[in-house]
Scaffold this motif. Structure first.
Motif, mmCIF file in Angstrom:
data_model
loop_
_atom_site.group_PDB
_atom_site.id
_atom_site.type_symbol
_atom_site.label_atom_id
_atom_site.label_comp_id
_atom_site.label_asym_id
_atom_site.label_seq_id
_atom_site.Cartn_x
_atom_site.Cartn_y
_atom_site.Cartn_z
ATOM 1 N N LYS A 30 0.818 -1.220 0.000
ATOM 2 C CA LYS A 30 0.000 0.000 0.000
ATOM 3 C C LYS A 30 0.851 1.269 0.000
ATOM 4 C CE LYS A 30 -4.002 2.052 2.161
ATOM 5 N NZ LYS A 30 -5.156 1.811 2.988
ATOM 6 N N LEU A 33 2.205 1.806 -3.414
ATOM 7 C CA LEU A 33 1.151 2.249 -4.330
ATOM 8 C C LEU A 33 0.881 3.748 -4.170
ATOM 9 C CD1 LEU A 33 -1.580 -0.558 -4.171
ATOM 10 C CD2 LEU A 33 -0.200 0.094 -6.135
ATOM 11 N N ILE A 34 0.794 4.177 -2.926
ATOM 12 C CA ILE A 34 0.536 5.591 -2.647
ATOM 13 C C ILE A 34 1.636 6.456 -3.253
ATOM 14 C CG2 ILE A 34 0.446 7.296 -0.784
ATOM 15 C CD1 ILE A 34 -1.064 5.175 0.886
ATOM 16 N N LEU A 39 -1.293 8.698 -4.655
ATOM 17 C CA LEU A 39 -2.667 8.478 -4.215
ATOM 18 C C LEU A 39 -2.873 8.940 -2.780
ATOM 19 C CD1 LEU A 39 -3.101 4.789 -5.448
ATOM 20 C CD2 LEU A 39 -3.784 6.869 -6.650
ATOM 21 N N ASP A 41 -4.812 7.979 0.863
ATOM 22 C CA ASP A 41 -5.034 6.708 1.551
ATOM 23 C C ASP A 41 -6.344 6.064 1.084
ATOM 24 O OD1 ASP A 41 -4.130 4.794 3.531
ATOM 25 O OD2 ASP A 41 -5.832 5.462 4.750
ATOM 26 N N SER A 44 -6.019 4.563 -2.396
ATOM 27 C CA SER A 44 -5.222 3.334 -2.410
ATOM 28 C C SER A 44 -6.039 2.113 -2.000
ATOM 29 C CB SER A 44 -3.997 3.481 -1.511
ATOM 30 O OG SER A 44 -4.377 3.498 -0.152
ATOM 31 N N SER A 45 -7.168 2.336 -1.364
ATOM 32 C CA SER A 45 -8.041 1.229 -0.948
ATOM 33 C C SER A 45 -9.075 0.871 -2.009
ATOM 34 C CB SER A 45 -8.763 1.591 0.347
ATOM 35 O OG SER A 45 -7.835 1.796 1.377
ATOM 36 N N LEU A 97 -4.233 4.174 -11.328
ATOM 37 C CA LEU A 97 -5.264 3.657 -10.435
ATOM 38 C C LEU A 97 -6.393 2.976 -11.196
ATOM 39 C CD1 LEU A 97 -6.374 3.376 -7.570
ATOM 40 C CD2 LEU A 97 -7.420 5.637 -7.839
#
Length: 121
Positions: A30, A33-34, A39, A41, A44-45, A97
């Protein structure tokens, strides 16, 4: 006992284990990815959230396909595995994303066919 039953059991158990590892992979990376996609938080989910939200729909379609014998169960199982595997690899190659969300949702769709066909075996 059927010939090859032990091999089938080991193979399906291994695939089930990998699928659970695959489900946790986005959370394990995570932070990366951010940083990679810049991104928040919440953003990212989204890949996991969308995949979990759409999995039940794919599971119903998969279960219906198996029950109605739309194709041989082995073909549906193989198709689900190929879809899941390919989309999991493509998730790792995502450039943004949106791509990541699409590939994760499709991977979970492939998983739905795997679960629907493998459990009865």
């Amino acid at each position: 006992r059927q010939k090859g039953a032990r091999f089938g059991l080991v193979l399906l158990t291994s695939i089930f284990t990998l699928s659970y590892v695959d489900r946790t992979a986005p959370q394990a990376v995570k932070t990366e990815l951010i940083q990679e996609f810049n991104l928040t938080d919440a953003e990212s989910s989204l890949p996991t959230t969308m995949a979990y939200a759409l999995f039940p729909i794919a599971a119903v379609i998969a279960g219906w396909s198996v029950d109605k014998r739309m194709a041989d169960r082995r073909v549906l199982l193989a198709g689900g595995l190929v879809t899941w595997s390919l989309c999991t690899v493509l998730s790792g190659c995502s450039r943004g994303l949106t791509e990541l969300i699409v590939f994760r949702v499709l991977a979970y769709g492939g998983e739905a066919f795997f679960f629907a066909t493998a459990y009865p075996l």
